[in-house]
Scaffold this active site. Structure first.
Site, PDB file in Angstrom:
ATOM      1  N   THR A  17       0.806  -1.222   0.000  1.00  0.00           N
ATOM      2  CA  THR A  17       0.000   0.000   0.000  1.00  0.00           C
ATOM      3  C   THR A  17       0.840   1.273   0.000  1.00  0.00           C
ATOM      4  O   THR A  17       2.036   1.255   0.291  1.00  0.00           O
ATOM      5  CB  THR A  17      -0.925   0.036   1.231  1.00  0.00           C
ATOM      6  OG1 THR A  17      -0.135   0.114   2.410  1.00  0.00           O
ATOM      7  CG2 THR A  17      -1.826  -1.186   1.278  1.00  0.00           C
ATOM      8  N   ASP A  18       0.145   2.375  -0.306  1.00  0.00           N
ATOM      9  CA  ASP A  18       0.759   3.690  -0.190  1.00  0.00           C
ATOM     10  C   ASP A  18       0.493   4.239   1.211  1.00  0.00           C
ATOM     11  O   ASP A  18      -0.066   3.534   2.064  1.00  0.00           O
ATOM     12  CB  ASP A  18       0.243   4.628  -1.290  1.00  0.00           C
ATOM     13  CG  ASP A  18      -1.266   4.852  -1.230  1.00  0.00           C
ATOM     14  OD1 ASP A  18      -1.897   4.575  -0.194  1.00  0.00           O
ATOM     15  OD2 ASP A  18      -1.811   5.325  -2.249  1.00  0.00           O
ATOM     16  N   ALA A  19       0.805   5.478   1.446  1.00  0.00           N
ATOM     17  CA  ALA A  19       0.648   6.068   2.780  1.00  0.00           C
ATOM     18  C   ALA A  19      -0.813   6.122   3.231  1.00  0.00           C
ATOM     19  O   ALA A  19      -1.091   6.168   4.422  1.00  0.00           O
ATOM     20  CB  ALA A  19       1.247   7.472   2.807  1.00  0.00           C
TER      21      ALA A  19
END
Length: 155
Positions: A30-32
């Protein structure tokens, strides 16, 4: 030639004959914001294709060792509909859409487990190359296994 064994499958079949790999979205995917980073869908698709081939008895490492044939992604088209998120359980469905001389077409969907519809669709062309990187025909041993699956999926 090495003596590699095809490992047991960690996958299954859906009622429509497609191959299903179950996966989970981890933090690393995932991203942030906790949403799957777009390029990671290609990793999920690669795992689905690899497990599909393993499940029908095609060991890519044995094929490379014995016949000098490798599979490479020649083309992928990705249609993003909805995001997957951290901790989601996913189903990666794979089916063969067609076989040509030196390549085969693969259709894949990535969906939340148990949900209707899909999040992402990936259509790929997988090419066969020899040790020097030149196109070669899909080996007969692989083609026959893919042909069997292509027919089983339409039943």
């Amino acid at each position: 030639m090495s003596e590699r064994l095809i490992q047991p499958s960690v996958t299954g079949r859906a009622p429509d004959g497609s191959h299903v790999l179950h996966a989970r979205v981890y933090y690393e995917d995932t991203d942030a914001g906790g949403v799957v980073y777009h390029a990671n869908y290609l990793r999920f698709a690669e795992r689905g294709r690899t497990e599909y081939l393993r499940d029908i008895g095609v060991s890519q490492s044995e094929l490379a060792d014995a016949e000098g044939v490798n599979f490479v992604v020649r083309r992928s088209v990705i249609d993003f509909r909805l995001p997957a998120r951290l901790d989601d359980a996913l189903e990666i469905r794979t089916r063969i859409a067609g076989i040509r001389g030196a390549s085969f077409e693969v259709e894949q969907t990535i969906a939340k487990a148990g949900a209707d519809g899909h999040l992402v669709k990936v259509d790929s062309t997988i090419a066969c190359l020899d040790r020097k990187g030149r196109p070669v025909r899909v080996p007969k041993s692989v083609k026959s296994k893919l042909d069997e699956q292509e027919g089983a999926e339409t039943r």
